[in-house]
Scaffold this motif. Structure first.
Motif, PDB file in Angstrom:
ATOM      1  N   GLN A 130       0.824  -1.209   0.000  1.00  0.00           N
ATOM      2  CA  GLN A 130       0.000   0.000   0.000  1.00  0.00           C
ATOM      3  C   GLN A 130       0.857   1.257   0.000  1.00  0.00           C
ATOM      4  OE1 GLN A 130      -2.594  -0.517   3.370  1.00  0.00           O
ATOM      5  NE2 GLN A 130      -3.976  -1.878   2.249  1.00  0.00           N
ATOM      6  N   ASP A 131       1.926   1.261   0.792  1.00  0.00           N
ATOM      7  CA  ASP A 131       2.835   2.405   0.816  1.00  0.00           C
ATOM      8  C   ASP A 131       3.509   2.590  -0.539  1.00  0.00           C
ATOM      9  OD1 ASP A 131       2.190   2.730   3.481  1.00  0.00           O
ATOM     10  OD2 ASP A 131       4.043   1.813   4.243  1.00  0.00           O
ATOM     11  N   LEU A 132       3.874   1.492  -1.165  1.00  0.00           N
ATOM     12  CA  LEU A 132       4.517   1.539  -2.479  1.00  0.00           C
ATOM     13  C   LEU A 132       3.595   2.160  -3.518  1.00  0.00           C
ATOM     14  CD1 LEU A 132       7.087   0.571  -4.013  1.00  0.00           C
ATOM     15  CD2 LEU A 132       5.825  -1.509  -4.512  1.00  0.00           C
ATOM     16  N   VAL A 133       2.342   1.761  -3.510  1.00  0.00           N
ATOM     17  CA  VAL A 133       1.369   2.303  -4.465  1.00  0.00           C
ATOM     18  C   VAL A 133       1.161   3.799  -4.223  1.00  0.00           C
ATOM     19  CG1 VAL A 133      -1.064   2.219  -5.134  1.00  0.00           C
ATOM     20  CG2 VAL A 133       0.224   0.109  -4.886  1.00  0.00           C
ATOM     21  N   LYS A 134       1.054   4.208  -2.970  1.00  0.00           N
ATOM     22  CA  LYS A 134       0.870   5.628  -2.652  1.00  0.00           C
ATOM     23  C   LYS A 134       2.057   6.460  -3.123  1.00  0.00           C
ATOM     24  CE  LYS A 134      -2.019   4.909   1.407  1.00  0.00           C
ATOM     25  NZ  LYS A 134      -2.044   4.916   2.883  1.00  0.00           N
ATOM     26  N   GLU A 135       3.269   5.997  -2.842  1.00  0.00           N
ATOM     27  CA  GLU A 135       4.457   6.742  -3.244  1.00  0.00           C
ATOM     28  C   GLU A 135       4.602   6.797  -4.760  1.00  0.00           C
ATOM     29  OE1 GLU A 135       8.144   5.823  -1.265  1.00  0.00           O
ATOM     30  OE2 GLU A 135       7.071   5.388   0.594  1.00  0.00           O
ATOM     31  N   ALA A 136       4.335   5.683  -5.432  1.00  0.00           N
ATOM     32  CA  ALA A 136       4.420   5.676  -6.890  1.00  0.00           C
ATOM     33  C   ALA A 136       3.372   6.616  -7.484  1.00  0.00           C
ATOM     34  CB  ALA A 136       4.228   4.256  -7.425  1.00  0.00           C
ATOM     35  N   GLY A 137       2.195   6.667  -6.882  1.00  0.00           N
ATOM     36  CA  GLY A 137       1.149   7.573  -7.351  1.00  0.00           C
ATOM     37  C   GLY A 137       1.533   9.032  -7.192  1.00  0.00           C
ATOM     38  N   LYS A 138       2.166   9.363  -6.078  1.00  0.00           N
ATOM     39  CA  LYS A 138       2.599  10.742  -5.851  1.00  0.00           C
ATOM     40  C   LYS A 138       3.634  11.169  -6.883  1.00  0.00           C
ATOM     41  CE  LYS A 138       1.749  10.904  -0.894  1.00  0.00           C
ATOM     42  NZ  LYS A 138       2.365  10.904   0.451  1.00  0.00           N
ATOM     43  N   GLN A 139       4.498  10.241  -7.269  1.00  0.00           N
ATOM     44  CA  GLN A 139       5.527  10.550  -8.265  1.00  0.00           C
ATOM     45  C   GLN A 139       5.036  10.368  -9.699  1.00  0.00           C
ATOM     46  OE1 GLN A 139       9.272   8.562  -7.724  1.00  0.00           O
ATOM     47  NE2 GLN A 139       9.342   8.992  -5.544  1.00  0.00           N
ATOM     48  N   ARG A 140       3.815   9.874  -9.838  1.00  0.00           N
ATOM     49  CA  ARG A 140       3.263   9.529 -11.150  1.00  0.00           C
ATOM     50  C   ARG A 140       4.202   8.577 -11.889  1.00  0.00           C
ATOM     51  NH1 ARG A 140      -1.269  11.559 -12.494  1.00  0.00           N
ATOM     52  NH2 ARG A 140      -0.944  11.442 -14.722  1.00  0.00           N
ATOM     53  N   ALA A 141       4.713   7.615 -11.131  1.00  0.00           N
ATOM     54  CA  ALA A 141       5.668   6.641 -11.644  1.00  0.00           C
ATOM     55  C   ALA A 141       4.943   5.432 -12.214  1.00  0.00           C
ATOM     56  CB  ALA A 141       6.610   6.199 -10.538  1.00  0.00           C
ATOM     57  N   ILE A 142       5.614   4.741 -13.103  1.00  0.00           N
ATOM     58  CA  ILE A 142       5.129   3.471 -13.633  1.00  0.00           C
ATOM     59  C   ILE A 142       5.957   2.386 -12.965  1.00  0.00           C
ATOM     60  CG2 ILE A 142       4.933   2.021 -15.674  1.00  0.00           C
ATOM     61  CD1 ILE A 142       4.463   4.622 -17.266  1.00  0.00           C
ATOM     62  N   LEU A 143       5.278   1.483 -12.280  1.00  0.00           N
ATOM     63  CA  LEU A 143       5.941   0.445 -11.497  1.00  0.00           C
ATOM     64  C   LEU A 143       5.717  -0.917 -12.135  1.00  0.00           C
ATOM     65  CD1 LEU A 143       7.438  -0.332  -8.862  1.00  0.00           C
ATOM     66  CD2 LEU A 143       5.186  -0.558  -7.807  1.00  0.00           C
ATOM     67  N   HIS A 144       6.805  -1.601 -12.430  1.00  0.00           N
ATOM     68  CA  HIS A 144       6.762  -2.962 -12.970  1.00  0.00           C
ATOM     69  C   HIS A 144       7.038  -3.908 -11.814  1.00  0.00           C
ATOM     70  CE1 HIS A 144       8.634  -6.563 -14.807  1.00  0.00           C
ATOM     71  NE2 HIS A 144       7.738  -6.349 -15.753  1.00  0.00           N
ATOM     72  N   VAL A 145       6.050  -4.726 -11.479  1.00  0.00           N
ATOM     73  CA  VAL A 145       6.213  -5.724 -10.429  1.00  0.00           C
ATOM     74  C   VAL A 145       6.364  -7.059 -11.118  1.00  0.00           C
ATOM     75  CG1 VAL A 145       5.211  -6.782  -8.386  1.00  0.00           C
ATOM     76  CG2 VAL A 145       4.785  -4.366  -8.858  1.00  0.00           C
ATOM     77  N   GLY A 146       7.468  -7.726 -10.859  1.00  0.00           N
ATOM     78  CA  GLY A 146       7.752  -9.010 -11.505  1.00  0.00           C
ATOM     79  C   GLY A 146       6.788 -10.097 -11.074  1.00  0.00           C
ATOM     80  N   ASN A 147       7.278 -11.278 -10.930  1.00  0.00           N
ATOM     81  CA  ASN A 147       6.491 -12.456 -10.643  1.00  0.00           C
ATOM     82  C   ASN A 147       5.754 -12.324  -9.312  1.00  0.00           C
ATOM     83  OD1 ASN A 147       5.475 -15.003 -10.405  1.00  0.00           O
ATOM     84  ND2 ASN A 147       7.425 -16.050 -10.617  1.00  0.00           N
ATOM     85  N   LEU A 148       4.434 -12.230  -9.366  1.00  0.00           N
ATOM     86  CA  LEU A 148       3.633 -12.094  -8.151  1.00  0.00           C
ATOM     87  C   LEU A 148       3.525 -13.398  -7.368  1.00  0.00           C
ATOM     88  CD1 LEU A 148       0.779  -9.745  -9.370  1.00  0.00           C
ATOM     89  CD2 LEU A 148       2.744  -9.177  -7.960  1.00  0.00           C
ATOM     90  N   ALA A 149       3.851 -14.534  -7.991  1.00  0.00           N
ATOM     91  CA  ALA A 149       3.824 -15.796  -7.272  1.00  0.00           C
ATOM     92  C   ALA A 149       4.840 -15.799  -6.139  1.00  0.00           C
ATOM     93  CB  ALA A 149       4.100 -16.949  -8.224  1.00  0.00           C
ATOM     94  N   GLU A 150       5.839 -14.919  -6.210  1.00  0.00           N
ATOM     95  CA  GLU A 150       6.834 -14.817  -5.154  1.00  0.00           C
ATOM     96  C   GLU A 150       6.231 -14.311  -3.842  1.00  0.00           C
ATOM     97  OE1 GLU A 150       9.743 -12.298  -6.883  1.00  0.00           O
ATOM     98  OE2 GLU A 150      10.554 -13.879  -8.155  1.00  0.00           O
ATOM     99  N   LEU A 151       5.048 -13.706  -3.897  1.00  0.00           N
ATOM    100  CA  LEU A 151       4.391 -13.241  -2.682  1.00  0.00           C
ATOM    101  C   LEU A 151       3.914 -14.394  -1.813  1.00  0.00           C
ATOM    102  CD1 LEU A 151       2.269 -10.307  -4.104  1.00  0.00           C
ATOM    103  CD2 LEU A 151       4.332 -10.130  -2.716  1.00  0.00           C
ATOM    104  N   ILE A 152       3.717 -15.536  -2.431  1.00  0.00           N
ATOM    105  CA  ILE A 152       3.223 -16.708  -1.688  1.00  0.00           C
ATOM    106  C   ILE A 152       4.351 -17.253  -0.922  1.00  0.00           C
ATOM    107  CG2 ILE A 152       2.194 -18.980  -1.909  1.00  0.00           C
ATOM    108  CD1 ILE A 152       0.962 -17.996  -4.522  1.00  0.00           C
TER     109      ILE A 152
END
Length: 130
Positions: free
Chosen positions: A108-130
């Motif tokens: 959530q913090d990452l999304v908020k900060e990226a939004g403030k900077q109007r950044a484009i964020l590439h998140v790799g393999n989401l299966a790693e969250l498991i």
């Protein structure tokens, strides 16, 4: 008392940016071939009013990362030259997060900060969250 002293010491330190902790800036790389249509569609979504999130799904080796990197390389062509492009992975998001809800709060913090900077964020393999 020991825990309270540790918490009080943490409050004095400025909070480090989540983006700086888990994401790295992406720079232009070698050109990718046969991804023009995918790059154009991604750019259309990202430059729409309002901008849209993009989820790329496909088999390993299908060109998802190559399309993203080609978008970075051709950012000026799509009116994204001033946009910061960042990259992270699921394993970087969960690293060191041991308590209940910690990695979720980091996301959530990452999304908020990226939004403030109007950044484009590439998140790799989401299966790693498991």
């Amino acid at each position: 008392l020991k825990e309270r002293a540790a918490r009080e010491g943490e409050e004095d330190e400025p909070k480090r940016s989540t983006l700086a902790t888990v994401a790295t800036r992406v720079s232009a790389s070698e050109p990718a071939y046969e991804v023009d249509e995918a790059v154009a569609r991604i750019a259309d979504a990202l430059t729409a009013k309002p901008p849209q999130s993009v989820l790329l799904v496909g088999p390993s080796g299908g060109g998802k990362t190559a399309a993203f990197e080609e978008l970075v390389r051709r950012a000026a062509e799509f009116r994204l030259a001033a946009t910061p492009f960042l990259r992270t992975t699921g394993s970087r998001l969960v690293a060191g997060q041991t308590g209940f809800g910690m990695w979720e709060q980091r996301c959530q913090d990452l999304v908020k900060e990226a939004g403030k900077q109007r950044a484009i964020l590439h998140v790799g393999n989401l299966a790693e969250l498991i």
